[in-house]
Design an enzyme around this catalytic site. Sequence first.
Site, mmCIF file in Angstrom:
data_model
loop_
_atom_site.group_PDB
_atom_site.id
_atom_site.type_symbol
_atom_site.label_atom_id
_atom_site.label_comp_id
_atom_site.label_asym_id
_atom_site.label_seq_id
_atom_site.Cartn_x
_atom_site.Cartn_y
_atom_site.Cartn_z
ATOM 1 N N LYS A 62 7.901 55.943 32.169
ATOM 2 C CA LYS A 62 7.863 57.009 33.295
ATOM 3 C C LYS A 62 9.605 57.176 33.836
ATOM 4 C CE LYS A 62 7.649 53.294 36.918
ATOM 5 N NZ LYS A 62 6.806 52.882 37.945
ATOM 6 N N TYR A 290 39.982 62.521 45.915
ATOM 7 C CA TYR A 290 39.822 62.967 47.182
ATOM 8 C C TYR A 290 39.832 61.519 48.175
ATOM 9 C CZ TYR A 290 37.097 66.981 45.242
ATOM 10 O OH TYR A 290 36.948 68.043 44.469
#
Length: 404
Positions: A62, A290
């Site tokens: 999954k 940043y």
Amino acid sequence: MLKQTNQVTPQQLETVPHSLTNTDPWIYQRAWVEINQAALHHNVRQLQQILAPQTQLMAVVKADAYGHGAAIVAKTVLEAGVAGVCVATVQEGIQLREAGIEAPVLIFGATDTPEQVRAIAHWQLEPTLCNSQQALLFSKILSSLATTVPVHLNLDTGMSRLGMPWQQAKQFVSLVQQLPQLKIASVYSHLATAESTDTTVIRQQQQRFDEAVSQLHQAGIVPPLLHLANSAGTLTDQTLHYDLVRVGLALYGLYPAEHLRRVIDLQSVMQVKARVMQVKDIAPGTGISYGYKSIAQKQLRLAVVGIGYADGIPRNLSNKMIALIRGQQVRQIGAITMDMLMLDVTALPDLQTGEVVTLIGQDGEFQITADDWAQSLGTISWEILCSFKHRLPRVALTVAGQEG
């Protein structure tokens, strides 16, 4: 001996020039995930060696095989001898069928709409039933289709998630058994604390599961298969194995808990790599990325690498992570950005644009694992593996000569 399943080998990926004359799309990848199929084969063999004699291994694929690529993993582990695969959703099952997977596909998640039932029947998937209403819906839709579907019945023995309460097992399984369009394939439950060294809850769940099965036997119902164990349960105790075990994390070479490392020898399947996009010198006092979360305290040589949080590198690892280049450890500095991150490569003065950086994996004597990242972030390795996005291509390495 390993060989590339795509047209370009990992070695070519590391040394390819930046000329745009080559038309092979793998040439231009700035970052990618390598999947070591030899390690998958190894892990399957290790798991098979500790299984109880009657127990089969089911591979949990999954969430795109925990980020490894569901089709690649499913094909590999089925070749290695697993009995089938498990997914979470109908769509995941359909994708495996479209990729040519013919083995049994068990769906863990709840499926409770007519459209889902029709899709399950069409693609020959095997759903989990959690309650009577779901069973009746399946029966109604399948009657109109004049077809039968194998179903797996989930009992809640203490997970408090999906599943019929274990005390109602006899009524639930009896109902399903009476519905002609439903063929019971298994009865199962899921362990909530199997990775814990305290086995109190594990034993309580096991006792409840056994009591539920005993109820069924007293009613003359003998399910074809029983299963309870996830990776941690599989590594903990053979009495938890029953007829099937459902293994996810261990298949990919990671341990659900530190104390389980001694049980078997697992090999990590995933490596995450990216290229150096630019190398530059940074003067003392210069802010990096940043927010200027890092200020150069001295003259630095900086490598800008083509991978970021949009690819699955957690932004919270900013200024905390180590990467590997040429078998050496280098420090990540500044805020990790959407598509790029920066490394302090002052110790590598001749580093060139295009060289390969290992974010997760091994280079020389050093190895970085998903467990390392998880520990830094206060999370679990499952989350790290599942975070790598689909814009990172999965490059499969296959076994040229199978190990004995």
